[in-house]
Structure formats: structure tokens, C-alpha cells
Design an enzyme around this catalytic site. Structure first.
Site, PDB file in Angstrom:
ATOM      1  N   LEU A 152      -3.789  -5.853  -4.515  1.00 15.87           N
ATOM      2  CA  LEU A 152      -2.790  -4.783  -4.420  1.00 15.87           C
ATOM      3  C   LEU A 152      -1.460  -5.280  -3.842  1.00 15.87           C
ATOM      4  O   LEU A 152      -1.410  -5.784  -2.726  1.00 15.87           O
ATOM      5  CB  LEU A 152      -3.349  -3.649  -3.538  1.00 15.87           C
ATOM      6  CG  LEU A 152      -2.398  -2.448  -3.341  1.00 15.87           C
ATOM      7  CD1 LEU A 152      -2.074  -1.781  -4.664  1.00 15.87           C
ATOM      8  CD2 LEU A 152      -2.994  -1.450  -2.366  1.00 15.87           C
ATOM      9  N   ASP A 153      -0.401  -5.121  -4.595  1.00 13.79           N
ATOM     10  CA  ASP A 153       0.956  -5.463  -4.152  1.00 13.79           C
ATOM     11  C   ASP A 153       1.075  -6.924  -3.727  1.00 13.79           C
ATOM     12  O   ASP A 153       1.902  -7.261  -2.878  1.00 13.79           O
ATOM     13  CB  ASP A 153       1.389  -4.551  -2.998  1.00 13.79           C
ATOM     14  CG  ASP A 153       1.458  -3.082  -3.431  1.00 13.79           C
ATOM     15  OD1 ASP A 153       1.759  -2.840  -4.610  1.00 13.79           O
ATOM     16  OD2 ASP A 153       1.209  -2.201  -2.603  1.00 13.79           O
ATOM     17  N   ALA A 154       0.254  -7.771  -4.295  1.00 15.08           N
ATOM     18  CA  ALA A 154       0.264  -9.183  -3.900  1.00 15.08           C
ATOM     19  C   ALA A 154       0.552 -10.123  -5.063  1.00 15.08           C
ATOM     20  O   ALA A 154       0.434 -11.330  -4.923  1.00 15.08           O
ATOM     21  CB  ALA A 154      -1.060  -9.553  -3.243  1.00 15.08           C
ATOM     22  N   GLY A 184       0.805  -1.210   0.000  1.00 10.23           N
ATOM     23  CA  GLY A 184       0.000   0.000   0.000  1.00 10.23           C
ATOM     24  C   GLY A 184       0.839   1.262   0.000  1.00 10.23           C
ATOM     25  O   GLY A 184       1.957   1.275  -0.512  1.00 10.23           O
TER      26      GLY A 184
END
Lengths: 295, 295, 295, 295
Positions: free
Chosen positions: D238-240, D212
């Protein structure tokens, strides 16, 4: 959710903040040095924003770097410190203006490019006043950044003549530091002596391993499992000057000498940039052939 | 909530699982080697659980390590591979029993202790069949682990005589490998020749930097910013044998030579343990003075 | 040439050298603090052998650690510093005796063994006064080192009862610090509150990634390319206390969760040992949930 | 001595050498796959210059990457391999032409500049066919490199509209990959779905820590001792997405959040460049949310 809204100020300007002054002191160690210097700062109402000191036990030598704000005439701090400290003390107040640097390169671009990019975005804490090379292949790249490029070919010149032309150009640029960004010629003693502790080189090995020529080929032949790069001040002794920064990267048997060179380029540019930051912020002292670094 | 309930099996035993066989092949490179070897495995119904190959482009030499299960007579795989492959091929089926190793030490305990602890908990994949030293200070520590300790003093002995006694003891222990865990004497050519590629040493520097004596003192004097340790096979040339593992750790000007030695001990023991794991699992090939490592 | 002749003193005793005193000061930042403290030291004729200070800009808090010799009554330095400094200043003179520590473990041996070995050779700068565990599997190993082992089983006990027994034992040992060397139970608030900033834990992940249970399994599932270990002070919030040391190691897709656990053990023991060295030498200050470390 | 004479060819062109073909295979694991594929290569007289395979034990999935030369019609190798292998096998012959990539950026220049420099000197193994940004501050820099810059402002546009304009531009450029070089907006599911496994992002933290916004501020507040950067494929979460490369750098308490951001920029650009090299050389397979990387 808008990721951008929450972005961090990656290169926030310091705005109207007062630029801090830096006082450097070194001398033979004795009792009371820190007390004396902090006393001067206290009497001048300085607001100390950073302070580091070190005593080298072998050399019995004292080093101190103090960063402060809030003094209208910082020079008065320097003068009082000098008057109070022993006669052998070297006291320097660093002028707030960025240093002037020239870059020498040969054919490889990566270290040079990294410095030009940082300079271009105000991240170098220095002013690049020119780039010189014994070749002209990098001229178009330097031109993109609007900086003067000097081609100083070696043909028909002795090393002394070539270096004399370089020195003439460097001095005309009024450079504080000479940065060797993969400048692939060994510099002679006269040239080195002209810029004492003012030439920073990046060597493409983990010195003292693989000094001299073709370090990646040497590293490959020896079968090392880690390669590195060394940023150091240049002295008369080849690749033997005081080390500022060393960076390493693991490798394995699948890497050819050319692969090592490719992997090494990244650590070379990283090590040189980090060393320049330290030098340009006056964070590096010399203690014999070793460096004391206040980071 | 009970943290323990969820603990990971840190050193889970493999239970009743079949122990895998390892086939090693090396020879001059030519077309069809992988196809031929995988054909042998396929015909024997082998279940390949790991396979790695490498061709050294300079030496034009092929290396392959295959780990397999599901074959009742693994020796038949080896025999068929040998018969199919060119005459220069070195084909080895690794016996599943742990290797037998002896450890030589001098006065420092850290590498030795690390190996004794791993051995004690079944983590070494080897059987330590004895510890020898030219001093006796480590005898009580070794005794704690219930292992034989041999004191081979050097007094009144020539190097040859001393090493001959060591060799006699090593051979009586039927050791596959000799591990120098900070054994601080240079070994002579006769001793080294007796155990070709079977002596593993840990040198307390990032070789080839600081070969020979007192590397931490040398590193301190040179002012390096990174120190390291090198695990390597011992050859006649001092500290110049094929490198298996190198580990490094950053240091700065505040560290004395003694601090470097202290910091270095951790990487020494880590590098030696990692190198031994690779050697004892037959993951290391020699290619001239370089190692090919299938990890 | 005899390699042993030139051996470095790896763990040289300090011989008859005077043991240095350590003065720690922290308080709200204001002008003149360093000057005042160095003045006290100067008046007492102290020979300062190490001095570090830091001001946290956010908290506006001052921290200083001074190591000195040459004062016959070091307590007088502490008393005068306290009398001169503002009322909120925390001034501590560290007593030269090694700290007393207890170690809590569960089933895994590696961190415990590393500490027992260091202790056994006088390298821990602390006195281990006992080892406790909720299991008894490590008892024989601890016995090898001649240290008391306390088995505190959890069967038929509530967490509170179990921790109460542990605390009773710890207090009877007069421990300064409680070291969790892979102790795999979450400690309750009452226990944690009893030893504020005196419990050091090693967590087997790069916190804050993978807090809680089975971090290596979590790391494997997430497919990270680097794993780590975190040594930290224990607070009420699970795995969220102030971080002292973090170590990492690269991994790749070939590593199973069990391989990660094995590779992680080495960094765990290294990180915990390094954190303990810092804590036991009084080099760690707390600034909110962050640590200030003078190394 | 002229150091230059001995310079290594840092970026030597491969001259007239034949460009190698790359064959990628993945399928459910079963016996005989390597044997079958190497058989095809053998029959076509291929000279295999690199070969790597991996079986994911959990997913029971087979991955293989083979680089070969010496076949006049490499497509015939692909066709025969496909016909011989099971129906679920994904067989791809990589075309030798460099991939086409577009770069999305916001305001920060460092990752973008690094890629432009590498591209400019032929080191990227890709053709940058355009740079787009939601701001225009980077336009002059991109212009220096003679590449098209597209300013796609967000004002008065919904996210969907904005991303639709971006996608339109990307598709017109016929880009194979979309590189987010510090593009600071979260992309919506429709955009992400349009480029499956074709969007590479650099996140400025060691994921999954600090996903995040404002990761350096988060890292500072948590007091971590190591920071990092993560290059990964973008997925809906998100960002995964699957991680390709992670790089880390140690920090200490003296570093502000802004210092972390500065130090982090170097590892960001290094991690992104390394990840792109792997992706652009077709060295990255996906196995669920994990990557298998043949480097």
C-alpha cells in the site's frame, strides 16, 4: 481494508453553520485602533473567529480584517465602528453573498477552464456571470458549463469602441470583478479607470522581469533558470499593478520557449486561482502599489 | 540505542579510489558525434561513469561531458578524439587537480564565509588562493582561516588603476576563476575581458528583474511576493551575463527592505555555492548568452 | 558608475533605537482577550510595533505576541496584564537581552559552522556560550571563533553518565537553549526532561518520513523525488517533537545516497538557522505537539 | 499597441512535422552499449533529436532513451539493436500512437477534471477511453466531455467481484494504463498483478509520510510545515510503489486539516498531470522500486 471508508471530506459543505461576517478597516495609524474595534465587537457579543492587523511602517497606515459570527445585525457593528473611528477610516462590512465575476479570455483555455471547473463544483466563492472573448474558439468549451459566452470581435473597431462594448456587457452583468484569464490585449486607460482595483490579471512571467509581450520567449532568450507567473491588479501602467500572488517553477537549458510556455501554464492557473481566492474572500488591501494580504 | 552508531558518512573521503577524468566536447552538431566519441573511449578501455550530451536546437550546437576511469594515459583519449572530430570541435580533457580561485568581496561576509567554511573542510573542490577586498573589514575573518587577504583600497585611484592592481594580484595568484562574493563595484570592460567566462558573480535579485543597484529596495518598492538570487558569469553588460543558478524564496507584505536583504542572504550564499560547484566540476558550457549545465 | 556607492545596508545596526519589548500571552480562549490586552498597552502609552494573535480552533486556545516600545517600565505592562487576565493565562515579558545557547555537535561541521559565522557577525540574536561534542574533531574549528569547546567522550561511560556530564556542563554555562547541530546520539528521557521545550534539533529528513538513523540512505532506497530537513523541539519520542521549520529540495534518480546527504546539508543548516531565529525572537508557541509561529 | 499581436503560440501544433520515434533500451551495464546503439542509429541515417542514458551504480543497470526522426522503417532500428545487444537487453520501439488510458475516480473531481480538460484540448498525449467510479456523482461532469462513464457500485459485491467487474471493463476498453485520480479504494493483489507497472496513482501526501488513510488529518495532527502529493506506480504494498513525481507546498499553523486538503488538491492534480506526461511519453524506467526518469 476499504480505503474509501476512511476518506477525508475533501470538499465538505459547511452545512447549516452560520456564515461569518467580515469587517475591514483601514486608516492612518494611531494608538488605540485595535482596542477600539475589538471593543465594538465585544459589546455586540461577536464571536471573533479570525483577526489580523498590520501597520505599514513606511506609509504609517493601519489595516485590519476581522471575521466574526454571533451578531444578529452585523451592520450595527459596522456603524458603531465607523462612528468611533477617526474620520479618515475606511470601514467596510463585507456582504456574505458571493461576488459576481466576469472572465475575459482570448484563445488559451487553461486558466479559464480551471476557473470554470472550480465554479462548477462550488469551490470558487464567486458567481461567474459570463465569459467574453475577442475570439470565439472557447465558446464550445464554455457552453459545456452552461455559462453565457460573449464574442466581442475586434474587427473594424477601434480599441476604444471594442472596450466600450466590453464595458457595456460587463456592466450589464453587474460584475464586481473582471478577471483576465490570459486575455491577450492591452486595456486602455478609460477601461482600466472604470474598474479601479477590480480587474485581476495573470501575467505569464515573474514580474517585473519580462513585462509586455512574449515573456516566455524573453525568458528563454535570457536563459533564466526559474520561470514564474504573476497575478496582479491592472492599472494604467502595463504589467505594473499591485502584485497579489507570484508562483515560480525551475527550468533548465533543455527547455525550449514552447516548453517554458507549457510548464508556465500550470503555474499561471495556480497563481490566478490563488489570487482570486484571496480577492474574493476580501483578504487583499492596497497600500500604494503594494498589497497587504491577510491569508 | 546509540544514534551515532548508525550515522551516515556525510563527507566520506573517496579513499584510494582513482580520480576520474572528464572529457568535454563541443562543436556544430552533425550525425555520428556520440558514436565517434564513445568509440574512442571504448578503444581505450575507458570505464564511463557518467555521460551527458545535449544539442541546442536553435544554435545547432553539440555539447558532451564524459567522466571516465580506467585509462592509464587519459591524454591519449583527448588526442584521438581531437583527431577524429571535425576541425571546429573544442575538445578538452580536464586536469584532475582542483582549480585555483580568488574571491573578491566588499563588506558583507556571508557568501565569503560560506566559501571559506566549505574550503576549510575540503568541500569546495577548489583551492582558494586569496581573498581581496576594497575594504579591510573582512581581514580578521579571513585571517581565522589562514588565507591571504589583500586590501586594495580605491582611494585616489581611478577605476582603471584600481582594477589594474586587482588584476596584477589575481594573476600573481595564478587564479583560474575570480569569484565575486558580494563584491559591490561594477567591473570595467578591460578587467572583464581579461578573464572571459572566468568571473562568477552573485547578484542579489532574480535577474533580469532588479539589475543594478539596491535590488532589495527595488523589490520591496515593487511589492514582489518572491525574491531571489542569481549566480552568473560576468560580461560587459551589467548583470546580463549567462545565468548559472537562480534560487528564490517567498516573501510577504510584512517584510521590510531590510528583511528582504536578510532573507536574501541565505539564498545568495546557497546559489553562489551551487554555481561554483557546477563551474568547478566543469559542468557548465556556454551557448551564446545561455548556459548548458550537466548536473 | 560605482556600484558600491549604492550598496544596501545589509546588516545595518539599529543604532541608538530603543530595543522593543515583547509580551507573550496564552490561555484558554474567551471573549475580550485582545481588547483587554490592547487596553493595558494603550493605558501605558505603548507604541505597538507588531501584534499577532491566533486561536487554535481544536484546542480552543488563545496565543498573542505583542512587540512594543515607548514604555519606561515594561514590567508594569506585564503585571497589569497578568492581573486583568484569567487565572490560567500565561503572561511573559521577554527580557531584551539575547538568550544564552550551547551547541552540541558530533563530527559534522556545517550546521555548527553556520551558527558560529552568524554569531561572529552579530546575526544570531543569541550568545553562544559553548560548544560540546562527543568527539574532538571540531575543536580546532571552534577555536578559530574563540569559543569554549568541551569534549565529552563517551568511552567507558553509560549513556546516563555521559548525559549527566553534558548536563552539568550546560547548567554551568547557564544556557537558555540547547541546540543540537547534527548531534548524532539519541538523548535519554532524563536529559530531555531537564530542558523542556529548550532543546532544538535538526533532523536530516522531512519528518515524519525517515525518522531514526540514516535518513538519506532510507530516502535513497525509497526513491523519493524531494528530500528535506526538519528543525524541531526534542521530546521523549524519537524525532517526534513539535516541528518548527521544514525545508525541502528536489532530487532525482541520478543522486546517490551520498549526493542526497550533500544536498541535504544546505537545507539542514538553513532550516536550523531559521528555526533558531524564530525561537530566539520568542516567535514560537507550543499547542500540544504542534507549534504556533508568529513570524 | 495590441498585446494580442505578439501572443506566443501556447499550444502550437507541430503541423506537418514528422512524429519522432522513441527507442528504449535497458540491460545489465557493460562497456560499449552507447557506442553500439548510436552505431545502429548512424547506419540507418537517423537524426537523433534527443538522447539520454543512465547507469544505476548500485544495480549496475543501463538505461537509454533515444528519440529520432528521418528513418523510413524505424522497426529496422529496433531489430538491429536487438540483434546486436546482449541477450538480456530489453529493446522497445515506442509506437507513435497515443496510449489508451482509463481513469478511476471516486467522489473528488479535481484530478479527473484536470485530465479531462487537458484531454479535451489535445494536451494529454493520450486517449482517454473511459472513466469509471464506484459512485455516480461524477457522471454528469464526465458527460460534459462526451466520454463514457461507467458506474461500478460496490454494494453486495466482495472486493474481488468488484475488481473483477472493473478489470472486465478496463480490458474491454483496451487500456494501456489505469490512472487512479483519487480512487479511494485499496486495490487487491489480483487486480494489481493484472496491470504490472501500468497503474498510476496519486496519493495525497508526501510519501512515505502519511501512507494509508486520511493523510491530511495525519499531517495536521503531526504539525508539519510542508505538505505534498506523490504520483506513483501501484504495487501490492500500500502506497509503497515506485515514485514518479512529488510536489510540495508550505503550510503553517493557521491551516486546518480541511485547509490542508484544499491546498493539497492543487499539488495533487499538478503532480498527477506531470507524472502522466512522463509515463505517456515513455520517459520512466523502473529500477527495482525506484524510477529512472528522462525528462
Amino acid at each position: 481494508m476499504d480505503r474509501e471508508v476512511a476518506v477525508e471530506p475533501a470538499s465538505e459543505s459547511t452545512g447549516g453553520a452560520e456564515r461569518s461576517s467580515v469587517l475591514l478597516v483601514e486608516c492612518a495609524d494611531r494608538a488605540g485602533l485595535v482596542h477600539a474595534i475589538t471593543g465594538v465587537l465585544l459589546r455586540h457579543g461577536a464571536n471573533v473567529v479570525g483577526n489580523q492587523e498590520f501597520v505599514d511602517p513606511g506609509a504609517r497606515r493601519f489595516f485590519m480584517r476581522t471575521e466574526f459570527v454571533g451578531v444578529s445585525d452585523p451592520g450595527s457593528v459596522e456603524r458603531e465602528a465607523r462612528s468611533l473611528l477617526p474620520g479618515d477610516a475606511i470601514v467596510r462590512l463585507i456582504r456574505p453573498e458571493p461576488k459576481r465575476i466576469v472572465i475575459l479570455a482570448t484563445r488559451e483555455h487553461h486558466c479559464l477552464a480551471d476557473l470554470l471547473v472550480r465554479h462548477s463544483f462550488g469551490e470558487l466563492n464567486a458567481r461567474i456571470v459570463g465569459v467574453a472573448s475577442n475570439h470565439d474558439v472557447l465558446a464550445p468549451f464554455v457552453a459545456r458549463f452552461g455559462l453565457p459566452f460573449e464574442h466581442v470581435p475586434t474587427a473594424d473597431l477601434s480599441r476604444e469602441e471594442h472596450e466600450s462594448r466590453l464595458a457595456h456587457w460587463i456592466d450589464a452583468r453587474k460584475a464586481d470583478y473582471v478577471v483576465l484569464a490570459k486575455y491577450m490585449r492591452v486595456l486602455g486607460p478609460a477601461f482600466v479607470a472604470r474598474y479601479p482595483s477590480r480587474i485581476v490579471n495573470i501575467h505569464h512571467s515573474f514580474l517585473p522581469a519580462f513585462a509586455g509581450a512574449r515573456p516566455y520567449q524573453q525568458a528563454f532568450a535570457r536563459g533564466v533558470k526559474v520561470i514564474g507567473a504573476t497575478a496582479h491588479f491592472v492599472t494604467d501602467a502595463l504589467d505594473a499593478g499591485p502584485i497579489i500572488v507570484q508562483q515560480v517553477v525551475p527550468v533548465d537549458h533543455t527547455r525550449s520557449a514552447e516548453d517554458l510556455a507549457r510548464a508556465g501554464r500550470d503555474v499561471e492557473q495556480f497563481a490566478l486561482a490563488q489570487a482570486l481566492r484571496l480577492v474574493l474572500e476580501d483578504r487583499v488591501f492596497l497600500c500604494g502599489n503594494r498589497t497587504v494580504i491577510f491569508d
